[in-house]
Scaffold this active site. Structure first.
Site, mmCIF file in Angstrom:
data_model
loop_
_atom_site.group_PDB
_atom_site.id
_atom_site.type_symbol
_atom_site.label_atom_id
_atom_site.label_comp_id
_atom_site.label_asym_id
_atom_site.label_seq_id
_atom_site.Cartn_x
_atom_site.Cartn_y
_atom_site.Cartn_z
ATOM 1 N N HIS A 679 7.292 -4.670 9.502
ATOM 2 C CA HIS A 679 7.697 -5.985 9.686
ATOM 3 C C HIS A 679 7.268 -7.027 8.681
ATOM 4 C CE1 HIS A 679 8.824 -4.826 13.968
ATOM 5 N NE2 HIS A 679 7.708 -3.974 13.933
ATOM 6 N N THR A 680 8.250 -6.781 7.498
ATOM 7 C CA THR A 680 7.842 -7.537 6.537
ATOM 8 C C THR A 680 7.462 -9.168 6.665
ATOM 9 O OG1 THR A 680 10.133 -7.426 5.708
ATOM 10 C CG2 THR A 680 8.835 -5.558 5.142
ATOM 11 N N CYS A 681 8.265 -9.546 7.505
ATOM 12 C CA CYS A 681 8.147 -11.035 7.645
ATOM 13 C C CYS A 681 6.694 -11.462 8.004
ATOM 14 C CB CYS A 681 9.152 -11.811 8.627
ATOM 15 S SG CYS A 681 10.775 -11.218 8.424
ATOM 16 N N PHE A 682 6.082 -10.317 8.831
ATOM 17 C CA PHE A 682 4.752 -10.772 9.460
ATOM 18 C C PHE A 682 3.689 -9.782 8.783
ATOM 19 C CE2 PHE A 682 8.221 -11.320 12.544
ATOM 20 C CZ PHE A 682 7.913 -12.657 12.802
#
EC number: 2.3.2.26
Length: 714
Positions: A679-682
């Protein structure tokens, strides 16, 4: 020698400087100046010196191939020289080719041929019809005279290759007389050239016709996102879908259009065409506008694109590229550097001297680099900061690449802006031209800058968003890539896919763009405001939005960026790399302090209670200690979207909103599959609770290579 224009107008050119001279142009104006090397002052018949590196594994007395000044040659390793040492070789200057002349050959009249009858003979790979002269009987030798013709360029859509062989003329063979031999497994009849004698070596070419099944053997499988480069019968690379199924082996296509709508595996049908959220992909295509004839770039289905699979200047073809693509990263890198050296213009022939003012570095650099002709971008550059005594032995060039890339990609300069999910990666600013009339020149300059850094083994400080790396490689753009440039739009479209009736959203075939605080409406199709998005046309709408966000709104910026880049690096030469490796090439392998990484990691899920003391967490860090540097960088790319590490370390790792989001390992069950999910956003990785360290290493290694990424919405 010649000079080009700096900001102050034309300047007189510098005198020709011999190799080794540290004296630059003796005028004070900034700009790029061509310096003629020592080669220009040599007699026409004098050999030219070149420096080459002895390859690994070569011992004194052994021969090895090199490319010197564009000429392939064999070099014998001198005594007392070790691999890695630099040696100088002398290459004869290439003389102009003499005008075509006629050549005489001897052949024998076959049995059954009467005077006036015709028979065919194979001469230098050419089938020639010969008429038997009057009064000549079968078995009699006759002479035929053929004009020498220049070799024809192969047709673009011809699947015939030629392989060169070298043989010694056998004893007793006279000039023009044919003799037989076996080459490439086939019997070949070769005619002895008119000026050759027994014992001399001659070269000839044999055509190689490859079948479709043989061409398939030369495919490049990057083990990324299910796409493979295959060689077509036109001897160009084509993209083909490799998997056809989800990682768990289940079919990935669920047809939309009814009352129930799938999610990431969904297929949307509209007027006979389909859009698959997980499988459809598009590749940027550079061409010409059919109406105006001007250069343009658009996004088309990946299967429709044909890409060059050869670099003729250095005799690299699809066979070399296919072979190197499967090698480890460090071997790819070494091979790539060798090919760049083969393309490089020797210092002795000509080089560039750039004089720049530090206080207006970006403007001076733009003027200087843009004044250089494309053919000269492969020359060696030497940099000088006006008023500073430093001599460029490599350090000044390194500083120039670092400083200019920092300024050019600074969001305050407004050419680029932050990624929508990562504050360390930059994307093209669609509004770049609002306050900068020269923005397209700067994008062309940016392309040249990155390519020249790659060509000269320099590093730049700018990390790009994934779609830009894909555009440089002509790599398929998937729907998931939209998240990197517009996360809000990406998430909104996914929510529409899961709705039973999308018409209640009141969306039409338009998108809104914000420029200087004002919203403007862009129609995706003619009269788009009059067309409502429904379940039946949702697929077309999603495809048009993806094309607009990825290329449409930045078409001219992207076109100039790509054109500048390919003026230095041949596009085909990059096909051995994937988009993650391209980032490592441009920005270098990051310096990763494993203790700092471990110290600033958070644990959630099934790892929350025990944290770093949990056996799975211990295995994770033990596996990372065993990883090579490029594997650690790939893992960082996998989880955070980039290989970049903040200058202050992992303690200040940011999320998509600009706030600090530490690297997080979330323990989860194996019921969702054996592969980790990112989960690259987080900056979070979902790590299954493996039964052994060996399982963890196996699936983690596969994940960072294959990028089996699941993007969740939170």
């Amino acid at each position: 020698s010649s000079a080009r224009f700096g900001p102050g107008g034309p300047s007189p050119g510098p005198p020709a400087a011999r190799q080794g001279s540290t004296k630059g142009p003796d005028h004070g104006r900034p700009g790029a100046y061509t310096v003629a090397g020592a080669q220009h002052n040599r007699p026409a018949n004098e050999a030219v010196p070149y420096t080459v590196v002895v390859p690994r594994g070569v011992r004194p007395g052994q021969q090895f191939p090199v490319m010197a000044g564009g000429v392939p040659m064999m070099v014998t390793c001198p005594p007392h020289v070790r691999p890695g040492d630099h040696i100088m070789v002398m290459v004869p200057r290439q003389q102009p080719r003499p005008p075509p002349t006629s050549q005489v050959y001897t052949t024998t009249v076959p049995e059954g041929i009467q005077p006036g009858g015709q028979f065919s003979v194979l001469i230098n790979n050419r089938s020639v019809n010969v008429t038997c002269p009057p009064g000549v009987r079968p078995g009699t030798q006759i002479r035929i005279r053929l004009p020498e013709t220049a070799p024809k360029a192969p047709a673009a859509n011809n699947s015939t290759l030629h392989q060169t062989f070298e043989v010694t003329v056998p004893p007793g063979v006279r000039p023009g007389q044919p003799f037989a031999l076996i080459a490439n497994g086939q019997r070949v009849m070769v005619h002895c050239p008119y000026d050759a004698r027994p014992g001399q070596k001659i070269r000839f070419q044999v055509p190689i016709q490859l079948s479709e099944s043989e061409l398939k053997a030369y495919s490049i499988n990057y083990e990324q996102e299910g796409w493979v480069r295959c060689v077509g019968t036109d001897l160009k690379f084509h993209w083909a879908r490799h998997d056809g199924a989800a990682p768990d082996g289940k079919p990935s296509d669920t047809v939309l259009g009814g009352p129930s709508v799938g999610s990431l595996g969904a297929k949307v049908e509209h007027l006979g065409s389909t859009f698959n959220v997980a499988g459809s992909a598009f590749v940027r295509r550079i061409g010409k506008d059919p109406e105006t004839g001007r250069p343009m770039v658009d996004l088309v289905r990946a299967e429709e694109v044909a890409l060059d699979a050869a670099v003729p200047e250095i005799s690299v073809n699809f066979q070399h590229l296919s072979k190197m693509s499967s090698r480890p990263f460090q071997q790819k890198l070494a091979w790539f550097r060798t090919q760049c050296d083969g393309l490089r213009v020797p210092w002795e022939r000509e080089h560039q001297h750039l004089r720049l003012r530090r206080e207006v570095l970006l403007e001076d650099s733009l003027r200087a680099i843009e004044s250089i002709r494309p053919a000269q971008m492969r020359e060696r550059f030497r940099f000088e900061f006006i008023g500073e005594p430093g001599v460029d032995a490599g350090g000044v060039a390194r500083e120039w690449f670092q400083l200019v890339s920092e300024q050019l990609f600074n969001p305050d300069f407004a050419l680029f802006q932050y990624s929508s999910i990562n504050q360390m990666c930059m994307q093209v600013n669609p509004s770049s031209g609002v306050a900068n009339d020269e923005h397209l020149d700067f994008f062309h300059f940016a392309g040249r800058l990155l390519a020249k850094a790659l060509f000269d083994a320099q590093l730049v400080s700018a990390h790009l968003v994934r779609p830009l790396y894909k555009h440089l490689l002509a790599w398929p753009i998937a729907f998931s890539d939209l998240e990197h440039v517009d996360k809000f739009r990406h998430d909104s479209l996914l929510k529409m896919v899961d709705m039973e009736d999308v018409s209640i959203c009141g969306v039409d075939f338009t998108v809104s763009e914000e420029r200087l605080g004002e919203n403007t409406t862009v129609e995706l199709v003619p009269d788009g405001e009059q067309i409502s998005v429904t379940n039946e046309n949702l697929g077309e709408y999603m495809e048009l939005v993806l094309k607009h966000r990825m290329v449409g709104r930045i078409e001219q910026q992207l076109l100039h960026f790509l054109q500048g880049f390919y003026e230095v690096i041949p596009e085909a030469l990059l096909t051995i790399f994937d988009f993650q490796e391209l980032e490592l090439l441009m920005c270098g392998l990051p310096t990763i302090e494993l203790d700092d990484w471990k110290q600033h990691t958070e644990y959630t899920g099934e790892l929350e209670s025990k944290g770093a003391s949990h056996k799975v967490a211990k295995w994770f860090w033990e596996v990372l200690e065993e990883f090579e540097s490029d594997q650690k960088a790939r893992l960082l790319q996998f989880v955070t979207g980039t290989s970049g590490v903040p200058s202050q370390g992992f303690a200040v790792l940011q999320g998509n909103d600009g706030n600090i989001r530490k690297f997080t390992i979330n323990g989860c069950g194996l019921e969702h599959g054996p592969f980790p999910r990112a989960h690259t956003c987080f900056n979070r990785i979902d790590l299954p609770m493996y039964a052994s360290k060996a399982d963890l290493k196996q699936y983690l290694s596969l994940a960072i290579q294959m990028e089996c990424t699941g993007f969740g919405i939170e």
